[in-house]
Enzyme design. Structure first.
Site, PDB file in Angstrom:
ATOM      1  CB  THR A   7      -0.831   0.070   1.043  1.00 18.80           C
ATOM      2  OG1 THR A   7      -1.506   1.034   1.153  1.00 18.80           O
ATOM      3  CG2 THR A   7       0.086   0.097   2.443  1.00 18.80           C
ATOM      4  CG  ASN A   9      -4.090   4.566   3.652  1.00 15.12           C
ATOM      5  OD1 ASN A   9      -3.943   4.929   4.033  1.00 15.12           O
ATOM      6  ND2 ASN A   9      -5.473   4.823   2.526  1.00 15.12           N
ATOM      7  CE  LYS A  12      -6.278   0.613   3.195  1.00 15.59           C
ATOM      8  NZ  LYS A  12      -6.312  -0.539   1.970  1.00 15.59           N
ATOM      9  CD  GLU A  40      -4.940  -5.445 -16.200  1.00 15.50           C
ATOM     10  OE1 GLU A  40      -6.523  -5.957 -16.498  1.00 15.50           O
ATOM     11  OE2 GLU A  40      -4.109  -6.033 -16.748  1.00 15.50           O
ATOM     12  CG  ASP A  69      -9.989  -5.415  -3.555  1.00 20.87           C
ATOM     13  OD1 ASP A  69      -9.810  -4.494  -3.674  1.00 20.87           O
ATOM     14  OD2 ASP A  69     -10.805  -6.454  -3.532  1.00 20.87           O
ATOM     15  CB  SER A  70     -11.426  -3.694   1.868  1.00 24.47           C
ATOM     16  OG  SER A  70     -10.460  -2.581   1.448  1.00 24.47           O
TER      17      SER A  70
END
Length: 149
Positions: A7, A9, A12, A40, A69-70
């Protein structure tokens, strides 16, 4: 041990650092490694997409990598936006804009779930393989507010 958290982020990463504080773990993020092509998300489920990402990053970096994945599944919208949550309303749509679109589509007051799938993958000696994989899946159930903030 070094762990690549797949990530960029910052929030996070901060949460993960707090959780792992005191452990002998060096955390790297995608900002800390050579650029890697973003895999992808061709999976049909959160679990499949988390797996695709973790395996791709572990293999590319020859390391231990965790990916997630969320998204939201809203019952009034037939489970949408689901795996398209991040792209719902367009790639550059802000979260407030996404929620305005969801409310306009009839999501207000609906039962819903926040779904998160995690996969931890370890690269194998041969870069085309993954030697170990662990997965977790969680759904948090609740309701969308009747009116957005």
């Amino acid at each position: 041990m070094t762990l690549l958290v797949a990530t960029t982020n910052k929030d996070k990463v901060g949460e993960i650092r707090r959780i792992l504080a005191g452990l002998d773990v060096t955390l790297l993020t995608l900002d800390d490694v050579q650029p890697i092509a973003t895999p992808e998300e061709t999976g049909r489920t959160f679990e499949e997409n988390a797996r695709l990402k973790a395996v791709a990053y572990a293999t590319a970096c020859d390391c231990l990598a965790v990916a997630e994945d969320s998204g939201l599944e809203i019952d009034a919208l037939g489970g949408l936006p689901g795996i398209e949550s991040a792209r719902f309303g367009g790639e550059h749509t802000t979260y407030p804009e996404k929620f305005r679109l969801l409310y306009a589509a009839g999501a207000a007051g609906s039962s819903a779930r926040f779904v998160c799938a995690l996969t931890l993958a370890q690269a194998a000696a041969r870069k085309s393989e993954v030697s170990h994989r662990a997965e977790a899946f969680q759904k948090l159930r609740g309701f969308l507010e009747r009116q957005g903030r």
